[in-house]
Design an enzyme around this catalytic site. Structure first.
Site, short mmCIF file in Angstrom:
data_model
loop_
_atom_site.label_atom_id
_atom_site.label_comp_id
_atom_site.label_asym_id
_atom_site.label_seq_id
_atom_site.Cartn_x
_atom_site.Cartn_y
_atom_site.Cartn_z
N HIS A 105 0.85 -1.20 0.00
CA HIS A 105 0.00 0.00 0.00
C HIS A 105 0.88 1.25 0.00
O HIS A 105 1.78 1.37 0.83
CB HIS A 105 -0.89 0.03 1.24
CG HIS A 105 -2.02 -0.95 1.19
ND1 HIS A 105 -3.06 -0.91 2.07
CD2 HIS A 105 -2.26 -1.99 0.36
CE1 HIS A 105 -3.91 -1.90 1.78
NE2 HIS A 105 -3.43 -2.57 0.76
N TYR A 122 -8.98 5.19 8.01
CA TYR A 122 -9.11 5.56 9.42
C TYR A 122 -10.20 6.64 9.48
O TYR A 122 -10.01 7.72 8.92
CB TYR A 122 -7.80 6.15 9.95
CG TYR A 122 -6.70 5.13 10.15
CD1 TYR A 122 -5.91 4.69 9.10
CD2 TYR A 122 -6.44 4.63 11.43
CE1 TYR A 122 -4.89 3.77 9.30
CE2 TYR A 122 -5.42 3.70 11.64
CZ TYR A 122 -4.65 3.27 10.57
OH TYR A 122 -3.64 2.35 10.77
N PRO A 175 -3.28 0.40 19.20
CA PRO A 175 -3.06 -0.09 17.83
C PRO A 175 -3.26 0.93 16.71
O PRO A 175 -3.01 0.62 15.55
CB PRO A 175 -4.07 -1.24 17.70
CG PRO A 175 -5.11 -0.96 18.73
CD PRO A 175 -4.45 -0.22 19.83
N LYS A 180 1.75 -0.19 15.16
CA LYS A 180 3.19 -0.23 15.46
C LYS A 180 3.68 -1.40 16.31
O LYS A 180 4.89 -1.65 16.37
CB LYS A 180 3.58 1.07 16.21
CG LYS A 180 3.54 2.29 15.34
CD LYS A 180 4.68 2.28 14.36
CE LYS A 180 4.47 3.26 13.25
NZ LYS A 180 4.91 2.81 11.95
N TYR A 221 4.37 6.56 10.01
CA TYR A 221 3.55 5.40 9.69
C TYR A 221 4.34 4.35 8.92
O TYR A 221 4.27 3.15 9.22
CB TYR A 221 2.31 5.83 8.89
CG TYR A 221 1.21 4.78 8.92
CD1 TYR A 221 0.14 4.88 9.80
CD2 TYR A 221 1.27 3.67 8.09
CE1 TYR A 221 -0.85 3.91 9.84
CE2 TYR A 221 0.28 2.69 8.12
CZ TYR A 221 -0.78 2.83 9.00
OH TYR A 221 -1.76 1.84 9.04
P1 FAD Z 1 3.22 -11.48 21.53
O1 FAD Z 1 2.83 -11.52 20.11
O2 FAD Z 1 2.18 -11.24 22.55
O3 FAD Z 1 3.96 -12.86 21.83
C1 FAD Z 1 4.24 -13.30 23.14
C2 FAD Z 1 4.19 -14.82 23.15
O4 FAD Z 1 4.55 -15.28 24.44
C3 FAD Z 1 2.79 -15.36 22.86
O5 FAD Z 1 2.85 -16.35 21.86
C4 FAD Z 1 2.34 -15.90 24.20
O6 FAD Z 1 1.45 -17.00 24.06
C5 FAD Z 1 3.66 -16.31 24.84
N1 FAD Z 1 3.65 -16.34 26.30
C6 FAD Z 1 3.01 -15.50 27.16
N2 FAD Z 1 3.25 -15.87 28.44
C7 FAD Z 1 4.06 -16.95 28.37
C8 FAD Z 1 4.63 -17.79 29.37
N3 FAD Z 1 4.41 -17.57 30.68
N4 FAD Z 1 5.39 -18.81 28.97
C9 FAD Z 1 5.63 -19.04 27.65
N5 FAD Z 1 5.10 -18.29 26.66
C10 FAD Z 1 4.32 -17.26 27.03
N6 FAD Z 1 0.88 -4.20 15.76
C11 FAD Z 1 1.30 -3.73 14.56
O7 FAD Z 1 2.50 -3.52 14.36
N7 FAD Z 1 0.44 -3.44 13.54
C12 FAD Z 1 -0.89 -3.65 13.69
O8 FAD Z 1 -1.63 -3.44 12.71
C13 FAD Z 1 -1.39 -4.14 14.95
N8 FAD Z 1 -2.70 -4.38 15.15
C14 FAD Z 1 -3.10 -4.98 16.29
C15 FAD Z 1 -4.43 -5.27 16.43
C16 FAD Z 1 -4.88 -5.90 17.58
C17 FAD Z 1 -6.34 -6.20 17.72
C18 FAD Z 1 -3.95 -6.26 18.61
C19 FAD Z 1 -4.41 -6.98 19.87
C20 FAD Z 1 -2.62 -5.96 18.48
C21 FAD Z 1 -2.18 -5.32 17.33
N9 FAD Z 1 -0.85 -5.02 17.16
C22 FAD Z 1 -0.43 -4.44 15.99
C23 FAD Z 1 0.12 -5.31 18.22
C24 FAD Z 1 0.91 -6.60 17.96
O9 FAD Z 1 0.05 -7.66 17.70
C25 FAD Z 1 1.82 -6.88 19.17
O10 FAD Z 1 2.52 -5.71 19.50
C26 FAD Z 1 2.80 -8.02 18.87
O11 FAD Z 1 2.14 -9.26 18.88
C27 FAD Z 1 3.94 -8.05 19.88
O12 FAD Z 1 4.77 -9.14 19.65
P2 FAD Z 1 5.51 -9.86 20.84
O13 FAD Z 1 6.27 -11.00 20.23
O14 FAD Z 1 6.23 -8.86 21.65
O15 FAD Z 1 4.36 -10.41 21.80
C1 PHB Z 2 -5.15 -4.43 11.13
O1 PHB Z 2 -5.23 -4.66 9.90
O2 PHB Z 2 -5.41 -5.29 11.98
C2 PHB Z 2 -4.77 -3.08 11.60
C3 PHB Z 2 -4.42 -2.12 10.68
C4 PHB Z 2 -4.06 -0.85 11.11
C5 PHB Z 2 -4.06 -0.56 12.46
C6 PHB Z 2 -4.40 -1.53 13.39
C7 PHB Z 2 -4.76 -2.80 12.96
O3 PHB Z 2 -3.73 0.68 12.88
#
Ligand code: FAD
Ligand code: PHB
Length: 397
Positions: free
Chosen positions: A75, A203, A295, A299, A386
């Site tokens: 995009h 948005y 979100p 990021k 962004y």
């Molecule tokens: P996580 O993905 O949370 O991974 C942590 C892992 O650790 C998980 O698999 C979990 O099961 C495991 N874990 C937890 N506790 C334990 C334990 N005690 N023992 C062993 N394993 C454990 N970010 C973006 O960049 N762009 C987006 O568009 C965006 N949209 C989002 C939309 C939604 C609805 C949500 C909820 C989040 C969004 N995010 C977005 C945020 C993004 O998903 C997170 O920031 C990202 O997953 C962080 O990665 P991480 O590896 O740090 O943590």
């Molecule tokens: C998504 O596609 O899940 C998404 C896109 C943009 C955002 C947050 C989530 O800012």
């Protein structure tokens, strides 16, 4: 009791843990990943969708970008919609760069496959994970797997276990400072079997609340509505969700969302959160374990990847030269980017959501949207944040 020896013990198989493990593998450093969920759960959990260009480049360099390059949607802009009118922010013109829409669960599938294909050790469905010894040179991770106790003996622990993990709470009280902000709203998100109604993300600021149109593929739409942080999904039958989305996203003419079967529904609270420092002894926190962003700026995943890129490089410097200089700088280097991304995510959130209360703020928000969409300087500022701040050394000083 099974005992495993590795160089870096990683807790969590999310984007942070898996990217770290694969980066270390590429540098010849051994690691083992412990994950408390099943492989299927990790591969199906619907979360982020937007990848910055720096994240895309890194995944390609790591050799895990083939499917993303084929299936990801590139995009060159987003739309901000308010007062029923759309305004495009043209990333290509403003920054020369683009974003890629590719689901986080697809990134996870690619990473798990690459890790397992190259002999990587990921233990899924572990229980009772506990860490200790990280204030010494001999950290340990304790766990139970299939009813059997196990231990990992390692040189370093990477706490990549997300916002509800065990690593951050294992740091002695008083060693970390927490910066936290809760928002009085959340997002109700759906995944729908319907083609996106627009090629780009929309948005929308609306007087009934924020809404977002995103997608996962040419057949699947991802949509969000601002709601209460503890919104009860029982109050939201499918018809009500579609009606509310159509209202908030309406854009004049006869533009309408394509409706379809709702495949998944969920409510997410919104929070800004940072712990400082992101290191304690030989424990390094990365990704959501150290910080959460609302979100709206898309990021969270990108920030998690940026952290572990710094961590992998610092660990590589340690294993190749014995020097801890880069490891000692890890927290400071990451926090500079973290706070810039916090600022951007807070700003996008504040500009686009409905805040109950002072009508002054409503007018100020509209003025901000007007400014952002009519001044090149202001739209460039949004665009450069962004598409992603540079992943090079300029943010590591
Ligand atoms: P996580 O993905 O949370 O991974 C942590 C892992 O650790 C998980 O698999 C979990 O099961 C495991 N874990 C937890 N506790 C334990 C334990 N005690 N023992 C062993 N394993 C454990 N970010 C973006 O960049 N762009 C987006 O568009 C965006 N949209 C989002 C939309 C939604 C609805 C949500 C909820 C989040 C969004 N995010 C977005 C945020 C993004 O998903 C997170 O920031 C990202 O997953 C962080 O990665 P991480 O590896 O740090 O943590
Ligand atoms: C998504 O596609 O899940 C998404 C896109 C943009 C955002 C947050 C989530 O800012």
């Amino acid at each position: 009791m099974s005992t495993l020896r590795t160089e870096v013990g990683i807790v969590g198989a999310g984007p942070a843990g898996l990217v770290l493990s694969h980066l270390l593998y590429l540098e010849g450093i051994d690691s083992a990943v412990l994950e408390n969920r099943s492989r299927q759960y990790c591969e199906e959990r619907i979360r982020a969708g937007v990848l910055e260009s720096g994240t895309v480049d890194l995944l390609v360099q790591m050799g895990v970008g083939e499917r993303m390059k084929r299936e990801g949607l590139i995009h060159y802009g987003i739309e901000l919609r308010f007062g029923g009118q759309g305004h495009r922010i043209d990333f290509k013109d403003l920054t020369g760069r683009a974003i890629t829409v590719y689901g986080q669960h697809e990134v996870i599938k690619d990473l798990i496959q690459a890790r397992l294909a190259t002999g990587g050790r990921i233990l899924f469905e572990v229980e009772d994970v506990r860490i200790d010894g990280f204030e010494s040179a001999h950290p340990k991770i304790h766990y139970t797997h299939a009813g059997q106790p196990g231990e990992i003996h390692c040189d370093f622990i990477a706490g990549c276990d997300g916002s509800h993990g065990v690593c951050r709470p294992s740091v002695p009280p008083g060693a970390l400072t927490v910066y936290d902000r809760q928002y009085p709203f959340g997002w109700l998100g759906i995944l729908a079997e319907a083609p996106p109604a627009s090629e780009e993300l929309i948005y929308a600021h609306h007087d009934r609340g924020f809404a977002l149109h995103s997608m996962r593929s040419p057949q699947i739409t991802r949509l969000y509505l601002q709601c209460a942080p503890d919104e009860n999904l029982d109050q939201w039958p499918d018809d009500r969700i579609w009606e509310e989305l159509q209202t908030r996203l309406s854009g004049g003419n006869d533009w309408r969302l394509h409706e379809g079967r709702i495949l998944q529904k969920g409510v997410t609270g919104m929070r800004s959160y940072v712990v400082e420092p992101m290191q304690h002894g030989r424990l390094f926190l990365a990704g959501d374990a150290a910080h959460i962003v609302p979100p709206t700026g898309a990021k969270g995943l990108n920030l998690a990847v940026a952290d572990v890129r710094v961590l992998a490089r610092a660990l590589n410097a340690f294993y190749s030269t014995g020097s801890t200089t880069e490891l000692d700088r890890y927290s400071k280097a990451c926090l500079r980017r973290v706070w810039r991304v916090q600022r951007f995510s807070w700003w996008m959130t504040s500009m686009l959501h409905k805040h109950e209360g002072n009508p002054f703020d409503e007018r100020r928000q509209l003025a901000e949207l007007d400014y952002v969409t009519s001044s090149r300087a202001a739209s460039q500022s949004l665009a450069e944040n962004y598409v992603g701040l540079p992943m090079d050394d300029t943010l590591l000083r």
